[in-house]
Design an enzyme around this catalytic site. Structure first.
Site, PDB file in Angstrom:
ATOM      1  N   ASP A  29       0.872  -1.183   0.000  1.00  0.00           N
ATOM      2  CA  ASP A  29       0.000   0.000   0.000  1.00  0.00           C
ATOM      3  C   ASP A  29       0.905   1.228   0.000  1.00  0.00           C
ATOM      4  OD1 ASP A  29      -2.431   1.569   0.258  1.00  0.00           O
ATOM      5  OD2 ASP A  29      -1.863   1.922   2.335  1.00  0.00           O
ATOM      6  N   SER A  30       0.313   2.374  -0.264  1.00  0.00           N
ATOM      7  CA  SER A  30       1.077   3.617  -0.217  1.00  0.00           C
ATOM      8  C   SER A  30       1.479   3.961   1.219  1.00  0.00           C
ATOM      9  CB  SER A  30       0.235   4.753  -0.782  1.00  0.00           C
ATOM     10  OG  SER A  30      -0.923   4.911   0.020  1.00  0.00           O
ATOM     11  N   TYR A  61      -0.179   8.520  -2.545  1.00  0.00           N
ATOM     12  CA  TYR A  61      -0.149   8.197  -3.972  1.00  0.00           C
ATOM     13  C   TYR A  61      -1.304   8.905  -4.689  1.00  0.00           C
ATOM     14  CZ  TYR A  61       2.997   4.038  -3.665  1.00  0.00           C
ATOM     15  OH  TYR A  61       4.045   3.164  -3.506  1.00  0.00           O
ATOM     16  N   GLY A  62      -2.399   9.082  -3.961  1.00  0.00           N
ATOM     17  CA  GLY A  62      -3.663   9.470  -4.576  1.00  0.00           C
ATOM     18  C   GLY A  62      -3.762  10.862  -5.176  1.00  0.00           C
ATOM     19  N   CYS A  92      -4.405  -1.285  -2.078  1.00  0.00           N
ATOM     20  CA  CYS A  92      -4.505   0.158  -2.281  1.00  0.00           C
ATOM     21  C   CYS A  92      -5.353   0.378  -3.534  1.00  0.00           C
ATOM     22  CB  CYS A  92      -3.090   0.704  -2.486  1.00  0.00           C
ATOM     23  SG  CYS A  92      -3.011   2.453  -2.916  1.00  0.00           S
ATOM     24  N   ASN A  93      -6.477   1.057  -3.370  1.00  0.00           N
ATOM     25  CA  ASN A  93      -7.365   1.292  -4.525  1.00  0.00           C
ATOM     26  C   ASN A  93      -6.659   2.117  -5.595  1.00  0.00           C
ATOM     27  OD1 ASN A  93     -10.445   0.599  -3.574  1.00  0.00           O
ATOM     28  ND2 ASN A  93      -9.164   1.217  -1.872  1.00  0.00           N
ATOM     29  N   THR A  94      -5.866   3.088  -5.143  1.00  0.00           N
ATOM     30  CA  THR A  94      -5.176   3.988  -6.077  1.00  0.00           C
ATOM     31  C   THR A  94      -4.146   3.215  -6.903  1.00  0.00           C
ATOM     32  OG1 THR A  94      -5.434   5.701  -4.401  1.00  0.00           O
ATOM     33  CG2 THR A  94      -3.936   6.171  -6.213  1.00  0.00           C
ATOM     34  N   CYS A 203     -10.957   3.775  -0.317  1.00  0.00           N
ATOM     35  CA  CYS A 203      -9.512   3.907  -0.087  1.00  0.00           C
ATOM     36  C   CYS A 203      -9.235   3.083   1.170  1.00  0.00           C
ATOM     37  CB  CYS A 203      -9.148   5.368   0.143  1.00  0.00           C
ATOM     38  SG  CYS A 203      -7.504   5.634   0.852  1.00  0.00           S
ATOM     39  N   HIS A 205      -7.232   3.305   3.514  1.00  0.00           N
ATOM     40  CA  HIS A 205      -6.984   4.023   4.773  1.00  0.00           C
ATOM     41  C   HIS A 205      -8.298   4.302   5.523  1.00  0.00           C
ATOM     42  CE1 HIS A 205      -3.023   4.844   3.056  1.00  0.00           C
ATOM     43  NE2 HIS A 205      -2.634   5.305   4.224  1.00  0.00           N
TER      44      HIS A 205
END
Ligand code: DGL
Length: 281
Positions: A29-30, A61-62, A92-94, A203, A205
């Site tokens: 993940d970011s 990242y987003g 991570c969706n992004t 997201c 997070h």
């Protein structure tokens, strides 16, 4: 940019199936958000070992351009591959929307699972009220997201709210302070309607701020959902299909690493896992 197909590191390729099963499952993940997916994966597969890498030094990242997100994602994934993993969760969706396709082309035949905003389940259970998807600006801007929305939205009233700066509350460990409700006032309030029915946390997070969001909404009729459990189950299914699930019982080992030099990241990761009753072994 098209990447060349990559062979897995020789050490992994030469392994017997039995030894491959013993490798950890890689997570990226970011930053700390992917821990929300890891939590579900540990519950689903308690006997497995996990190697989690959070790229907090390069977060968020987003708000970056797609090529940059792709490059950062590949850097992390290459590190995990070198260490030896038997499957990968892009938690991570992004990163999923920017890079998962390329990752699958680069590592064909390797189990790779990405996370997407849980739009399908939100639409399936919809009773006519509004669906609000919260996600990073980059996730919402991606073609992949637009296609996902078009595929599933049907006739629902679905709106997407970009949330720049929201993941930072989790990264910075600011889960209980007064600024979160202020953030919701500024970025969410205008999307809320009396008939709002579902909020999709798009997201990884955001599940860590779910309780604060519930408190803010103060409305039991609004359901808050995310894709972490679905992703963990899909990961399990893919590993099983590939004959890579570890046999036998016993507790696995969790290893958490982070690119940030801030020593607080380790402690914050531990805290987020312990909130879900998972101790870091
Ligand atoms: N956790 C990430 C996601 O699921 C993104 C946070 C970020 O780096 O902006 O989209």
């Amino acid at each position: 940019m098209k990447r060349k197909k990559q062979m897995l590191p020789k050490t992994t390729m030469k392994m017997s199936d039995n030894n491959k099963q013993k490798l950890p499952i890689g997570f990226m993940d970011s930053g700390l958000g992917g821990l929300s997916v890891l939590i579900e994966a540990v519950k689903e597969m308690p006997g497995e070992d996990f190697l989690y890498f959070g790229d907090s030094a390069n977060a968020p990242y987003g708000v970056r351009p797609q090529e940059e997100i792709k490059k950062l994602t590949f850097n992390v994934v290459e590190k995990l591959m070198e260490r030896g993993i038997k499957g990968l969760a892009v938690a991570c969706n992004t990163a999923t929307s920017a890079a998962v396709r390329s990752l699958r082309e680069t590592y064909p035949d390797f189990p790779i699972v990405g996370i997407e905003p849980a739009i399908k389940p939100a639409v399936e259970s919809n009773r006519g009220g509004r669906i609000i998807v919260l996600a990073t600006p980059m996730t919402i801007a991606q073609e992949k997201y637009k296609k996902l929305v078009e595929k599933y939205r049907g006739g629902t009233d679905l709106v997407s709210a970009a949330c720049p700066g929201l993941m930072e509350f989790v990264e910075e460990g600011d889960l209980n302070g007064p600024d979160l409700p202020k953030y919701f006032d500024e970025h969410l309030k205008s999307y809320l309607t009396p008939d709002t029915e579902t909020i999709v946390l798009g997201c990884t997070h955001y599940p860590f701020i779910k309780e604060r969001l519930k408190e803010y909404l103060n409305n039991d009729n609004i359901e808050i959902i995310d894709g972490s459990l679905g992703t963990a189950r899909e990961l399990k299914r893919r590993l099983k299909e590939a004959g890579l699930l570890k046999e036998g019982s016993g507790k696995g080992k969790i290893t958490i690493e982070n690119s940030s030099e801030n020593p607080a990241m380790g402690e914050r990761s531990r805290l987020l896992l312990s909130m879900a009753g998972i101790s870091w072994r």
